[in-house]
Design a protein around this motif. Structure first.
Motif, short mmCIF file in Angstrom:
data_model
loop_
_atom_site.label_atom_id
_atom_site.label_comp_id
_atom_site.label_asym_id
_atom_site.label_seq_id
_atom_site.Cartn_x
_atom_site.Cartn_y
_atom_site.Cartn_z
N UNK A 1 -12.71 12.67 31.06
CA UNK A 1 -13.30 11.33 31.01
C UNK A 1 -12.22 10.26 31.08
N UNK A 2 -11.09 10.50 30.41
CA UNK A 2 -9.97 9.55 30.51
C UNK A 2 -9.50 9.44 31.95
N UNK A 3 -9.36 10.57 32.62
CA UNK A 3 -8.81 10.56 33.98
C UNK A 3 -9.77 9.93 34.99
N UNK A 4 -11.07 10.13 34.79
CA UNK A 4 -12.04 9.66 35.78
C UNK A 4 -12.60 8.27 35.48
N UNK B 1 -18.20 15.01 20.94
CA UNK B 1 -18.38 16.26 21.67
C UNK B 1 -17.87 17.46 20.87
N UNK B 2 -16.71 17.31 20.26
CA UNK B 2 -16.12 18.43 19.51
C UNK B 2 -17.02 18.84 18.35
N UNK B 3 -17.50 17.87 17.60
CA UNK B 3 -18.28 18.20 16.41
C UNK B 3 -19.69 18.67 16.73
N UNK B 4 -20.34 18.04 17.69
CA UNK B 4 -21.70 18.48 18.04
C UNK B 4 -21.68 19.91 18.57
N UNK B 5 -20.75 20.20 19.47
CA UNK B 5 -20.73 21.54 20.06
C UNK B 5 -20.17 22.57 19.09
N UNK B 6 -19.10 22.20 18.37
CA UNK B 6 -18.51 23.20 17.47
C UNK B 6 -19.47 23.59 16.37
N UNK C 1 -11.21 19.45 27.17
CA UNK C 1 -11.37 19.16 28.60
C UNK C 1 -12.20 17.91 28.85
N UNK C 2 -13.39 17.82 28.23
CA UNK C 2 -14.29 16.70 28.52
C UNK C 2 -13.67 15.34 28.17
N UNK C 3 -13.05 15.17 27.00
CA UNK C 3 -12.42 13.88 26.72
C UNK C 3 -11.28 13.57 27.69
N UNK C 4 -10.46 14.59 28.00
CA UNK C 4 -9.34 14.35 28.92
C UNK C 4 -9.85 14.01 30.31
#
Length: 245
Positions: A32-35, A62-67, A27-30
């Motif tokens: 960020x792309x849109x906004x 984001x994926x690696x830090x959170x995962x 969600x966050x990367x997508x």
């Protein structure tokens, strides 16, 4: 290798059983792309391509830090984790399996970014550049994987969530991921080369275009990898000593 694949399969199955976790990682990367990219990239292919590369770095971070940060901390609180540590296979297959699962989730989180870039922007890359970007994605995942492991093995789950969230946006903003190359505010351009996000972003920009990488950014990226590896190793040994000695 077989045990590593078993652990990776287990990690992925556990994640896929909670679909919102998959949606959250993308969600966050997508968004960020849109906004941040689609409205401002215009008809300039270079700007759009560089912005997409920055969002790929954003997704990897984001994926690696959170995962790893949150996932490892939560696993440590479960009875299954101490049991796995008693098995004679050792820690290597578990680490390798977790890293393989993390790479799979990273690639999955990049799909919306690539689709949005192809459909809604003028970003374009050649076949060799695309393959180079894929290889670079694996390389830049290293520091953020180590950062997540350091968080996950150092802190309980509630604290790990907070620390991951606190680190996430400053690293993205301070590394210049939300600005075109060379167009960040002055203070961002000053501090960016010292952050791992900047070195990772510059490698991505270089893989998809003619961007000249700043040697300082690469050196500092290497320093971050060494430091984070040392912290992650120390945190793992400390956790093992506290709970199993």
């Amino acid at each position: 290798m077989r045990l590593s694949l078993v652990h990776a399969r287990y990690q992925l199955l556990e994640t896929f059983r909670i679909p919102i976790a998959i949606v959250g990682s993308a969600f966050f990367p997508a968004a960020s792309m849109l906004f941040f990219v689609v409205p401002f990239s215009g008809n300039d292919p270079v700007v759009a391509t560089n912005a997409t590369a920055a969002m790929v770095t954003f997704a990897v971070m984001s994926t690696n830090i959170f995962q790893y940060g949150i996932g490892v901390a939560e696993d440590r609180a479960q009875p299954w984790d101490p049991y796995l540590r008693t098995l004679p296979a050792g820690a290597a297959p578990r680490f390798a399996g977790r890293i393989l699962a993390g790479l799979a989730m990273t690639m999955l989180s990049l799909i919306p970014v690539v689709v949005i870039a192809a459909v809604a922007t003028e970003a374009r890359v050649s076949g060799p550049a695309f393959l180079a970007a894929l290889g670079t994605t694996v390389i830049i995942a290293v520091p953020f994987t180590l950062m997540g492991l350091a968080i996950g093995y150092s802190l309980p789950s509630k604290a790990a969530i907070v620390v991951a969230q606190i680190l996430f946006f400053p690293l993205a903003f301070g590394g210049g991921l939300l600005f075109p190359p060379g167009q960040s505010p002055g203070f961002i351009e000053t501090i960016a080369p010292y952050l791992p996000t900047r070195g990772a972003a510059e490698l991505m920009w270089a893989s998809v275009g003619d961007f000249a990488v700043n040697p300082l950014s690469l050196v500092m990226l290497g320093v971050w990898i060494v430091v984070l590896a040392a912290i992650a190793g120390w945190a793992y040994r400390r956790d093992e000593g506290r709970r199993f000695s």
